[in-house]
Design a protein around this motif. Structure first.
Motif, PDB file in Angstrom:
ATOM      1  N   ALA A 145       0.861  -1.314  -0.083  1.00  0.00           N
ATOM      2  CA  ALA A 145      -0.002  -0.148  -0.172  1.00  0.00           C
ATOM      3  C   ALA A 145       0.646   1.276   0.072  1.00  0.00           C
ATOM      4  O   ALA A 145       0.600   2.129  -0.623  1.00  0.00           O
ATOM      5  CB  ALA A 145      -0.946  -0.092   1.281  1.00  0.00           C
ATOM      6  N   LEU A 146       2.045   1.323   0.758  1.00  0.00           N
ATOM      7  CA  LEU A 146       2.814   2.513   0.798  1.00  0.00           C
ATOM      8  C   LEU A 146       3.489   2.458  -0.505  1.00  0.00           C
ATOM      9  O   LEU A 146       3.653   3.811  -0.844  1.00  0.00           O
ATOM     10  CB  LEU A 146       3.639   2.540   1.847  1.00  0.00           C
ATOM     11  N   GLN A 147       4.004   1.635  -1.262  1.00  0.00           N
ATOM     12  CA  GLN A 147       4.677   1.719  -2.490  1.00  0.00           C
ATOM     13  C   GLN A 147       3.568   2.252  -3.460  1.00  0.00           C
ATOM     14  O   GLN A 147       3.841   3.098  -4.348  1.00  0.00           O
ATOM     15  CB  GLN A 147       4.955   0.291  -3.013  1.00  0.00           C
ATOM     16  N   LEU A 148       2.236   2.002  -3.402  1.00  0.00           N
ATOM     17  CA  LEU A 148       1.369   2.434  -4.232  1.00  0.00           C
ATOM     18  C   LEU A 148       0.842   4.118  -3.856  1.00  0.00           C
ATOM     19  O   LEU A 148       0.327   4.703  -4.734  1.00  0.00           O
ATOM     20  CB  LEU A 148      -0.038   1.570  -4.463  1.00  0.00           C
ATOM     21  N   LYS A 149       1.097   4.574  -2.504  1.00  0.00           N
ATOM     22  CA  LYS A 149       0.776   5.512  -2.094  1.00  0.00           C
ATOM     23  C   LYS A 149      -0.803   5.923  -2.375  1.00  0.00           C
ATOM     24  O   LYS A 149      -0.986   7.269  -2.588  1.00  0.00           O
ATOM     25  CB  LYS A 149       1.809   6.481  -2.386  1.00  0.00           C
ATOM     26  N   GLY A 150      -1.695   5.103  -2.492  1.00  0.00           N
ATOM     27  CA  GLY A 150      -2.959   5.217  -2.652  1.00  0.00           C
ATOM     28  C   GLY A 150      -3.508   5.630  -4.145  1.00  0.00           C
ATOM     29  O   GLY A 150      -4.441   5.882  -4.305  1.00  0.00           O
TER      30      GLY A 150
END
Length: 153
Positions: A145-150
């Protein structure tokens, strides 16, 4: 009688969208595993030394046979004290969970997040052709999720 699905129609995934992010992209493959004949005391030492909360138990063929966790060890500490028996006398196979939920490495990582929420598990092993190939944890899903940053959910 017909069954209705309340899942809305999903748009076709675009390249780089969260639809393409699989559990296998974020699972850990360098696992700390345990053997059924190890002592619970040895497992406790490993859990503390490696700063993990549990791990898969595999046989000599690398087939998943159970999971052992801090909670399983805590139960044994209590029983050991009550029955005045040394911890090294107790083996993993006597105290591991054998009814293990696994997930498919091809599952979307966000579907895996839903499975974590509904199951209350901290980790899921990934098995292919009967062999343990990896494990995904709640922390691994957070990393995705952090890698995608929403940006794509």
């Amino acid at each position: 009688m017909s069954i209705k699905s309340y899942i809305g129609k999903r748009a076709k995934p675009t390249k780089g969208s969260s639809e393409n992010i699989k559990v296998s992209d974020y699972m850990t493959t360098n696992l700390i595993t345990f053997r059924p004949n190890q002592s619970v005391l040895e497992v406790m030492n490993t859990l503390i030394k490696k700063r993990i909360s549990g791990g898969p138990v595999v046989n000599d063929k690398n087939e998943l046979v159970g999971i052992i966790s801090e909670g399983d060890c805590m139960k044994q500490i209590s029983n050991s004290r009550y029955y005045n028996q040394p911890l090294q006398d107790f083996k993993v196979e006597q105290h591991m969970a054998t009814n293990v939920d696994t997930i498919d490495g091809n599952m979307n990582v966000f579907d895996a997040a839903d499975k974590f929420l509904t199951s209350k598990h901290r980790r899921f092993p990934i098995v292919e052709n009967g062999k343990l190939v990896g494990q995904i944890s709640q922390k691994d899903v957070l990393k995705a999720a952090l890698q995608l940053k929403g940006r794509s959910w």
